[in-house]
Design an enzyme around this catalytic site. Structure first.
Site, short mmCIF file in Angstrom:
data_model
loop_
_atom_site.label_atom_id
_atom_site.label_comp_id
_atom_site.label_asym_id
_atom_site.label_seq_id
_atom_site.Cartn_x
_atom_site.Cartn_y
_atom_site.Cartn_z
N TRP B 131 -1.01 2.03 -6.27
CA TRP B 131 -1.36 0.82 -5.53
C TRP B 131 -2.41 1.06 -4.47
O TRP B 131 -2.38 2.07 -3.76
CB TRP B 131 -0.08 0.29 -4.88
CG TRP B 131 -0.33 -0.73 -3.83
CD1 TRP B 131 -0.68 -0.49 -2.52
CD2 TRP B 131 -0.28 -2.15 -3.97
NE1 TRP B 131 -0.84 -1.68 -1.83
CE2 TRP B 131 -0.60 -2.71 -2.70
CE3 TRP B 131 0.02 -3.01 -5.03
CZ2 TRP B 131 -0.63 -4.09 -2.49
CZ3 TRP B 131 -0.01 -4.38 -4.80
CH2 TRP B 131 -0.34 -4.91 -3.54
N ASP B 134 -5.93 -2.87 1.50
CA ASP B 134 -7.08 -3.09 2.38
C ASP B 134 -8.12 -1.97 2.36
O ASP B 134 -7.76 -0.79 2.40
CB ASP B 134 -6.64 -3.21 3.84
CG ASP B 134 -5.62 -4.30 4.08
OD1 ASP B 134 -5.25 -4.49 5.25
OD2 ASP B 134 -5.17 -4.94 3.11
N TRP B 193 -1.80 2.28 8.74
CA TRP B 193 -2.36 1.02 8.26
C TRP B 193 -3.82 0.88 8.57
O TRP B 193 -4.50 1.83 8.93
CB TRP B 193 -1.52 -0.14 8.80
CG TRP B 193 -0.14 -0.19 8.20
CD1 TRP B 193 0.32 0.55 7.14
CD2 TRP B 193 0.95 -1.01 8.62
NE1 TRP B 193 1.64 0.23 6.88
CE2 TRP B 193 2.04 -0.72 7.77
CE3 TRP B 193 1.10 -1.97 9.62
CZ2 TRP B 193 3.28 -1.36 7.90
CZ3 TRP B 193 2.33 -2.59 9.74
CH2 TRP B 193 3.40 -2.29 8.89
#
Lengths: 162, 663
Positions: B131, B134, B193
């Site tokens: 996967w 962003d 992130w």
């Protein structure tokens, strides 16, 4: 004595207010009755915030997927002519257990609910695909329909976290 | 979220507790109690308690099924009135997954490896497996374009996020590198992130990124290359004093993420912005810093828009009003406008607006408040599947480049089976449209032309109601540039015919019913990834609608509703109006790369990215058609179709990296 009474009243108040929390939340889902019954029946429901309620529903999805996979396994022996469709259902429901549920749990707990929404929506899709494979003669209808219903409710609650 | 209204005193209630909405205060019982002697007090308390328990019993068991199996009523049409719709923001396109898309087939398609492996793209960025989401920290350094991305090393769904890394000389041919950053500190234990890079005055660079801490609080962290002499920037060091920013007062711990590239203020400080929300208002916080370690938070916001929900992946950058080159993020001046862009968590759309930035107080206002960032009518980079986008200034060629996460539109079972999920769009240059002054123009980077192989030129008239096969051999990897013109006689006739209804005000690609619905002046365009019998096809097309004042409004759409027989796939119709200026011909560019189709209208004024998963129109069976489904109008089409080579994206290998390091 007074303290005990006051404490008991406060406990009752908490129970009632949490019951209200569940009601308020479930009112915003497409299936109020189902939502309330799922959350009430879970001991964690009495003190959960919206995130917590969402996670309870993800857990219900997990339980339902496990149960459906067990049923699929018994059907292999009882209805061997359905093997191909059962194989596809097995794949779909394993996806729910191994991909959708962990994704939803991680996303909801970490505050990026949109990936949780993806996971719970997909649980409903996989169930519908499995059902469709039997061309109208499914032995799993009540289970797949359950999953779609639970998925709808779960999705509505995850939406509230966005 | 418990309402304190729910507390007192239950005995005062006559009505059904489930129906009442929580307004229950009855002060009388209170005062009553105070006046009674102790025994009476006890009796009343126990009485209250009994009633309370009884009521709670009803409240918690009402509606619960008698049996353990959940009883389901058949209610297939139930839909959720989500908060997004209630807030006036458009419903997210994922809604389509509610019901299986299965009008054309009753049996679901069982994916097999042959069909699935065809879906992998030839020239779009994607990791070898698993996967991705962003884009992170894109930058150019010492001869290499760097690309980092949200990556799950363990599964084909989101989770366990780390920073993947790859490099390229030309934004097209990539080499995968080792993972750049993993979740190895308490302040990013639950996720490394999204973040952005900033170049400092001395040419070094820093990375700011969001970490999800071990307690799932969103914080901002600083990292920098371990060795600035390594052009591959393989290793990264996290600042020992992390986190450098934590959620400020008034901001919830899970509403604070995706720091931008910093820009210089007129008093020489660095400034960044971070998206968040307060209730349902999307906002962008502003911080100033000198060393990226300590920050001053502004009391004012860069901008906010009510009812838009959480702003993710905020981007903020200058564009020239006059020139076509990109601008460094710190550039400011009279010839410059500033773009504020945000990814809307509620709808999964990326929106932007053109406006004016005030450096003195770090605020920004849109030129047109009716299409402010995130409002349903506000501009989007792309009207299809396109999210979490991020630009960077390419100092190598003086351009601003846009990356975007293109997710899948299929089921997660298919993703798990094929072993991967998500792509990046082809990087696009971004400039202000100097002709309109009101929107951006995006265009695939020039370097993609290096993939063009053989080409064929076609010039033809396409009569109303015709579909013409385009003879191009293989049709899964194409670059198409086309010009269309409606024959003047057709146009004049239709504009002059008062019986032709003016539909421009109401028309939208989404609600039009797709390319099979015929209008006076459209639809016409190409059907890509179509099989010979057109049982599967993806039309990319123009639709001209007559306006009330006999003006024309042009729409650009992509219709994926018939792209596949598979029914576990989302198949929306995407699109938007596209400005066509006087004297302009209608132009369209389409990049086809297996399961992704990117369409660009009027040189990139309106763009649409779609994901499609044909089951028949694959390998040698995939064909290209040009069509004109207008009722009466004839169209001339002049177009060139190139076969596109693969970009041969290199898997990670130590030898490859060593070889690159020595160049």
């Amino acid at each position: 004595m007074k303290m005990v009474v006051v404490m008991m009243i406060m406990m009752v108040m908490a129970m009632v207010s949490e019951a209200n929390m569940i009601e308020q939340t479930c009112k915003e889902t497409p299936d109020f009755n189902l939502c309330v019954s799922l959350l009430d029946s879970d001991p964690r429901g009495s003190s959960a915030d919206t995130s917590g309620l969402a996670l309870i529903l993800v857990d219900k999805i997990k339980g339902l997927a496990t149960k459906t996979l067990k049923e699929i396994n018994t059907l292999y022996k009882k209805r061997p002519e359905l093997k191909q469709a059962l194989d596809e259902c097995s794949r779909r429901y394993n996806t729910i257990l191994k991909a959708d549920v962990p994704e939803a749990i991680e996303a909801i707990s970490k505050g990026v609910p949109k990936f949780g929404e993806d996971g719970v929506i997909d649980a409903g899709v996989e169930a519908a695909v499995c059902e469709g494979d039997f061309k109208g003669k499914s032995p799993l209808t009540s289970l797949t329909k359950s999953m779609q219903k639970v998925s709808n409710v779960a999705r509505a609650i995850v939406r509230m976290l966005l | 979220m418990a309402s304190s209204d729910a507390l007192l005193p239950i005995s005062a209630r006559e009505e059904d507790p489930l129906v009442s909405d929580g307004s229950r205060s009855d002060p009388n019982a209170e005062t009553h109690r105070r006046k009674r002697p102790v025994k009476g007090l006890l009796a009343v308390s126990f009485g209250l308690l009994f009633i309370a328990f009884y009521v709670v019993l009803i409240a918690t068991h009402h509606g619960s099924s008698r049996s353990n199996d959940v009883k389901i009523e058949s209610d297939e049409t139930a839909t959720t009135t989500s908060r997004a719709r209630l807030a006036g923001v458009s419903e997210k396109s994922n809604d389509q997954l509610w019901k299986l898309s299965g009008e054309r087939n009753t049996v679901s398609f069982a994916w097999n490896n042959s069909v699935l492996s065809w879906q992998r793209t030839a020239f779009h960025f994607q990791p070898e497996q698993n996967w991705m989401n962003d884009p992170n920290g894109p930058l150019f350094y010492k001869g290499w374009y760097h690309f980092f991305y949200q990556y799950n090393p363990n599964a084909a769904v989101w989770g366990d996020i780390v920073w993947g890394h790859a490099v390229s000389k030309d934004l097209i041919h990539w080499v995968h590198l080792p993972i750049a950053m993993v979740a190895d500190q308490w302040y990013d234990a639950n996720g490394v992130w999204t973040g952005s890079a900033t170049f400092l005055d001395d040419g070094s660079l820093v990375m700011l990124y969001t970490g999800s801490t071990d307690k799932s609080v969103q914080v901002q962290n600083l990292a920098y290359p371990e060795d600035l002499n390594d052009p591959l920037l393989l290793k990264w060091v996290k600042y020992s004093g992390n986190p450098v920013l934590v959620p400020p007062p008034g901001i919830l711990p899970k509403d604070f993420r995706d720091p931008t590239t910093a820009w210089k203020t007129s008093d020489g400080k660095w400034r960044i912005t971070i998206g968040s929300k307060i209730n349902k208002t999307g906002i962008s916080l502003v911080y100033d810093t000198i060393d990226f370690k300590t920050y001053e938070k502004h009391d004012t916001l860069l901008h906010k828009v009510p009812n838009t929900g959480m702003w993710e992946c905020v981007d903020f950058y200058p564009v020239s009003k006059t020139a076509v080159n990109g601008l460094d993020t710190s550039v400011n001046g009279p010839n410059v406008k500033h773009i504020v862009k945000a990814s809307m968590d509620d709808t999964r759309f990326d929106h932007y607006a053109v406006g004016t930035y005030f450096d003195s107080n770090g605020t920004w206002i849109p030129d047109d408040p009716t299409i402010d960032v995130g409002m349903s009518a506000s501009l989007r980079y792309d009207y299809g599947k396109f999210y979490a986008s991020k630009t960077f200034y390419d100092q190598n060629k003086g351009r601003r480049i846009l990356w975007s996460w293109i997710g899948e539109s299929d089921s997660e079972a298919a993703d798990v089976q094929k072993g991967w999920s998500s792509l990046q769009g082809i990087p696009r240059t971004v400039v202000l449209d100097t002709k309109t002054g009101k929107n951006l123009i995006q265009w695939p980077v020039e370097e993609i032309k290096s993939l063009r192989l053989s080409s064929k030129q076609f010039d033809m008239e396409v009569g109303p109601g015709s579909v013409v096969p385009v003879d191009v051999d293989s049709a899964a990897q194409l670059d198409i540039e086309a010009e269309f013109e409606i024959k003047k006689e057709s146009l004049d006739k239709i504009l002059g015919d008062s019986s032709v209804v003016a539909e421009a005000e109401e028309f939208s690609c989404q609600k039009s019913g797709g390319a099979s619905v015929r209008g006076a002046l459209g639809p016409f365009g190409f059907s890509v990834l179509a099989d010979k019998s057109l049982s599967e096809q993806t039309p990319v097309y123009f639709y001209l609608a007559k306006g009330k004042d006999s003006k024309l409004k042009t729409f650009f759409c992509t219709d994926t509703s018939r792209s596949t027989f598979a029914n576990d796939v989302v198949k929306p119709i995407y699109g938007s109006a596209v400005p066509v200026l006087k004297g302009e011909k209608l132009t369209m560019r389409i990049l086809v790369d297996h399961s992704i189709v990117e369409g660009f209208a009027q040189g990139g004024r309106t763009c649409i990215t779609s994901r499609v998963y044909p089951t028949k129109a694959i390998y040698g069976a995939a064909k290209l058609f040009v069509f004109n489904n207008a009722i009466d109008a004839t169209v001339t089409a002049s177009f060139k179709v190139w076969q596109m080579n693969s970009a041969f994206i290199h898997p990670y290998s130590e030898e490859a990296v060593r070889a690159l390091s020595s160049t």
